[in-house]
Design a protein around this motif. Sequence first.
Motif, short mmCIF file in Angstrom:
data_model
loop_
_atom_site.label_atom_id
_atom_site.label_comp_id
_atom_site.label_asym_id
_atom_site.label_seq_id
_atom_site.Cartn_x
_atom_site.Cartn_y
_atom_site.Cartn_z
N UNK A 233 26.80 87.04 22.60
CA UNK A 233 25.50 87.62 22.56
C UNK A 233 25.45 89.24 22.91
N UNK A 234 26.36 89.71 22.15
CA UNK A 234 26.65 91.22 22.27
C UNK A 234 26.73 91.73 23.57
N UNK A 235 27.12 91.28 24.54
CA UNK A 235 27.39 92.06 25.83
C UNK A 235 28.90 92.38 25.78
N UNK A 236 29.16 93.61 25.25
CA UNK A 236 30.45 94.09 25.04
C UNK A 236 31.21 94.64 26.17
N UNK A 237 30.92 94.85 27.25
CA UNK A 237 31.78 95.27 28.26
C UNK A 237 31.90 94.36 29.23
N UNK A 238 32.78 93.39 28.59
CA UNK A 238 33.29 92.46 29.27
C UNK A 238 34.85 92.65 29.75
N UNK A 239 34.74 92.55 31.29
CA UNK A 239 36.03 93.04 31.98
C UNK A 239 36.67 92.05 32.71
N UNK A 240 37.73 92.17 33.06
CA UNK A 240 38.52 91.31 33.85
C UNK A 240 38.92 92.12 35.28
N UNK A 241 39.38 91.30 36.28
CA UNK A 241 40.07 91.91 37.40
C UNK A 241 41.18 90.97 37.64
N UNK A 242 42.17 91.47 38.41
CA UNK A 242 43.70 90.71 38.41
C UNK A 242 44.13 91.24 39.82
N UNK A 243 43.87 90.33 40.91
CA UNK A 243 44.43 90.73 42.25
C UNK A 243 45.80 90.18 42.31
N UNK A 244 46.69 91.22 42.27
CA UNK A 244 48.13 90.98 42.09
C UNK A 244 48.56 90.49 43.35
N UNK A 245 49.32 89.27 43.40
CA UNK A 245 49.87 88.72 44.68
C UNK A 245 51.31 88.13 44.22
N UNK A 246 51.78 87.41 45.25
CA UNK A 246 53.01 86.78 44.94
C UNK A 246 53.03 85.77 43.85
N UNK A 247 51.83 84.77 44.02
CA UNK A 247 51.71 83.54 43.03
C UNK A 247 51.57 84.05 41.52
N UNK A 248 51.06 85.29 41.24
CA UNK A 248 50.75 85.55 39.97
C UNK A 248 51.54 86.91 39.37
N UNK A 249 52.42 87.35 40.26
CA UNK A 249 52.86 88.71 39.86
C UNK A 249 53.94 88.39 38.63
N UNK A 250 54.25 87.54 38.36
CA UNK A 250 55.29 87.09 36.99
C UNK A 250 54.16 86.93 36.07
N UNK A 251 52.80 87.07 36.03
CA UNK A 251 51.91 87.01 34.73
C UNK A 251 51.39 88.18 34.63
N UNK A 252 51.64 89.26 35.05
CA UNK A 252 50.92 90.74 34.77
C UNK A 252 50.96 91.00 33.46
N UNK A 253 52.27 90.59 32.82
CA UNK A 253 52.26 91.12 31.26
C UNK A 253 51.64 90.16 30.55
#
Length: 344
Positions: A233-253
């Motif tokens: 629908x042409x909403x081009x500024x779609x962003x993400x956030x990633x709160x880094x913690x122990x459970x996900x730190x190996x998925x940063x890349x």
Amino acid sequence: MVKYCNEPFEQVGIYPGGTVASCLCAGWHTFDADMGNILTTPLAEIYQNENFEKFRDSIFDQSFKYCLKDQCSKLWNLEEIDNFDNINRPTLPIWLNIQIDRNCNLKCGSCRYEVEWEKPANKEAERILNRLIDDYQNFDQPVTIQCDGSGDVFASTAWKNFFMRDDLPKCFQFNITTNGNLVTKNLDLLRKIKDQIFSVCISFDAATPETYKLIRGGKFQTLIDGVKAMQDMDIYRVNTSFVTQQKNHMEVMQHYEMCKELNINYSGLSRIDRWIHMTDPWWEENNLDGNPLVNYKYLVESLKYIQPDPKFGLCGGLLSLIDEYDRNNGQIPLRNRTFEIKSI
């Protein structure tokens, strides 16, 4: 040349009860004087009061004495200007971080332990939003509203009623923060306000369905579907956030690569902070402070790889972690700060 930060001159946070705080986030500084309350005092009056000026004096005198380098990323790369003669000083803040409604369809451990979701509108949140409509009705500068850092706007009747109003000030542009699980159910609302959307930021905190379910409890594919629906629908500024913690730190890349594949506009990565609801066992398992479960070498190398990319940003906490790792031969010291949502 002097170092300059625009935040105390242009931005505020608005919290439960109508409390107003300087800067985009109250957790970025230690200035805890009473700045004012939007439910009892016009925002323009609050914004020009003595305490706001006292905070701004710490920029003028170059001490930055209230600022926290382990929270605010701007302190790592402050803008330099000739003098303060021509800085922007609007009569009202032009960027608002609003955290006033905890209604949410998920229960993420980093935020809460129980679902808080009621259909009736949060009356206090409605009063605050109505005050903003009144205060900004004839304002002549663009105003970005970050909504809502406490819950999810699509689970909030107060926010949805606000978006559907026909008298939204034309100066408003919305930076919507959401967990993404209700996006595809609210496409009509997004179409209604599309011309006033600055960006939509989806909290991923993972790069795989398994880790997402572990951390947030929702459906990972629903987030992907929401991203694509908004882009369609042409909403081009779609962003993400990633709160880094122990459970996900190996998925940063993996998150970095996923964002590239989805053509995400921008992704902000942050370091998990300790909020007052977190128990000692939960924090000890999930934090990034001297945690034996964290592979710091991998994490720091991943962050350093991502850092130069202009479409990705690291918070002050992650920049501090990199600095601590480099200065202390791979050792990450413990932090003792606990945060609490500001309220009256």
